[in-house]
Write a protein that holds these residues in place. Sequence first.
Motif, mmCIF file in Angstrom:
data_model
loop_
_atom_site.group_PDB
_atom_site.id
_atom_site.type_symbol
_atom_site.label_atom_id
_atom_site.label_comp_id
_atom_site.label_asym_id
_atom_site.label_seq_id
_atom_site.Cartn_x
_atom_site.Cartn_y
_atom_site.Cartn_z
ATOM 1 N N UNK A 86 0.817 -1.222 0.000
ATOM 2 C CA UNK A 86 0.000 0.000 0.000
ATOM 3 C C UNK A 86 0.846 1.265 0.000
ATOM 4 N N UNK A 87 2.147 1.163 0.220
ATOM 5 C CA UNK A 87 2.976 2.343 0.455
ATOM 6 C C UNK A 87 3.410 3.080 -0.806
ATOM 7 N N UNK A 88 3.862 2.412 -1.871
ATOM 8 C CA UNK A 88 4.367 3.170 -3.026
ATOM 9 C C UNK A 88 3.252 3.871 -3.800
ATOM 10 N N UNK A 89 3.588 5.032 -4.357
ATOM 11 C CA UNK A 89 2.670 5.767 -5.223
ATOM 12 C C UNK A 89 2.634 5.110 -6.600
ATOM 13 N N UNK A 90 1.801 5.666 -7.484
ATOM 14 C CA UNK A 90 1.689 5.099 -8.835
ATOM 15 C C UNK A 90 3.035 5.081 -9.549
ATOM 16 N N UNK A 91 3.851 6.122 -9.337
ATOM 17 C CA UNK A 91 5.173 6.200 -9.968
ATOM 18 C C UNK A 91 6.288 5.802 -9.016
ATOM 19 N N UNK A 92 5.938 5.269 -7.846
ATOM 20 C CA UNK A 92 6.940 4.960 -6.839
ATOM 21 C C UNK A 92 7.774 3.738 -7.178
ATOM 22 N N UNK A 93 8.827 3.546 -6.418
ATOM 23 C CA UNK A 93 9.756 2.428 -6.604
ATOM 24 C C UNK A 93 9.113 1.152 -6.062
ATOM 25 N N UNK A 94 8.890 0.183 -6.935
ATOM 26 C CA UNK A 94 8.297 -1.082 -6.508
ATOM 27 C C UNK A 94 9.265 -2.241 -6.721
ATOM 28 N N UNK A 95 10.557 -1.935 -6.658
ATOM 29 C CA UNK A 95 11.557 -2.974 -6.888
ATOM 30 C C UNK A 95 11.541 -4.052 -5.808
ATOM 31 N N UNK A 96 10.961 -3.749 -4.644
ATOM 32 C CA UNK A 96 10.887 -4.751 -3.573
ATOM 33 C C UNK A 96 9.500 -5.387 -3.481
ATOM 34 N N UNK A 97 8.623 -5.116 -4.453
ATOM 35 C CA UNK A 97 7.262 -5.650 -4.397
ATOM 36 C C UNK A 97 7.246 -7.175 -4.435
ATOM 37 N N UNK A 98 8.198 -7.766 -5.126
ATOM 38 C CA UNK A 98 8.234 -9.217 -5.251
ATOM 39 C C UNK A 98 8.442 -9.950 -3.941
ATOM 40 N N UNK A 99 8.938 -9.263 -2.912
ATOM 41 C CA UNK A 99 9.133 -9.898 -1.612
ATOM 42 C C UNK A 99 7.976 -9.726 -0.667
ATOM 43 N N UNK A 100 6.910 -9.069 -1.126
ATOM 44 C CA UNK A 100 5.796 -8.735 -0.229
ATOM 45 C C UNK A 100 4.750 -9.835 -0.227
ATOM 46 N N UNK A 101 5.128 -10.978 0.323
ATOM 47 C CA UNK A 101 4.201 -12.091 0.458
ATOM 48 C C UNK A 101 3.647 -12.195 1.860
#
Length: 421
Positions: free
Chosen positions: A133-148
């Motif tokens: 829920x934290x990153x904005x639409x243009x935010x850095x989501x390089x760590x999204x893959x670890x959010x299980x």
Amino acid sequence: MSRLGLAIAVLVACTSAFAASPTRSEAEQLASAGSPFAVTREHVTADIYHYQFELRAGSTPNARVRIHRVVRELSPWRPRPTSHAVMLLHGDFANFVTNFVSALGHPASPAPGLAPYLASRGIDAWGVDRRWTLPTAEGDISDLGGMGMDQALGDTAAALAFARAARTVTGHAPGRIVLGGFSHGAQLAYAYAAADGRHVSAIAALDIYYDIAPEDADLQALACANAAAEREALAEGITDSSNSFFITAGELARSAPDAPSPLFPSYTNRGALLGTAGLTYLFSPYTPLYHLIAPILDAEGNVTAARESSEDSVSAWFASAPPHQSLREAADFDEIWCGTSQRPGLANIRVPLFYLGAAGGFGDHGLYSAARVSSKDVTTLVVRRFGPERVAEDFGHGDLLYAADAPALAWQPLAEWLLRH
């Protein structure tokens, strides 16, 4: 420094001194990577205020644990002591504010909000946002893959420990608290109580199943197919389950309700919102007639209006969705439903349970999970308006949070149960 600011400074620096404190590893994680926390305060209504704490939990772009508290105050920055507390976990395309304090969302909702309702009845309402829920639409989501789920469970444990310690240093009861959740937040609450549960006195699950009943084998097969597709996408490097559809549907229904919908060209923007929310089973058949809000249907089965929740509150719910969501978390949830997950089962849950369902949501399909826990203190309530022949029009999944009658039909029974536990 304010009383609460001092309390938080003491909490972070001396947390191991309290019997209700986090473990050393949790405290070290929250205090890592520079400044350990930030806190804000905003007015909700009457003497009820919303506090938001953001704690560092590592060095990746979104390594933060965002914790919320909605509570009555004695004076500015001085929470009113309470004997009862609950930690609420949000559902999909939402965060704590948009699910539980929606008047503070962007856009703001006319729905009064479950968290302020509970606070007004002497229940200290906490929550934690999942990191997607934290990153904005243009935010850095390089760590999204670890959010299980493993990360979400760890953040839930840290938030519970933080809430218990904060309650101790601000003059509240130091004991364990109830863990509640809505939708997939309730599935996470089940998983936490089954795997750990050391901070939890009871759980309140709002409209979800964890184990799928044998007679619902088709629903389990769907979960297995979804889990396989999600794992395949993850293997290809896809990590974001975008919420752009919900955001677009909500925004256009608010800004140009009568214009043709780019999502469903044969509908207006208003019609697209109503169809998505009222006929949700057409693309997300979690139950055979699953819907987010109760619809009013015409003779052809088209949605003409919302029956329980205002269109303003529904469009605000959609429009305020976080832009990103974790595909890994979705796969983890679906594997639990599929029966292929190796996570601890419901038999490990021995604390009291309240299952609150919506007849047109997960509803009666969630009763099987409630019956499979080992607790001897299980209460169930499915909110319904009609008999089984009108499930397609009955109280919907999101109506538990946004309906005009939600306080009387759903929130009051929940509050009464919380005050007994």
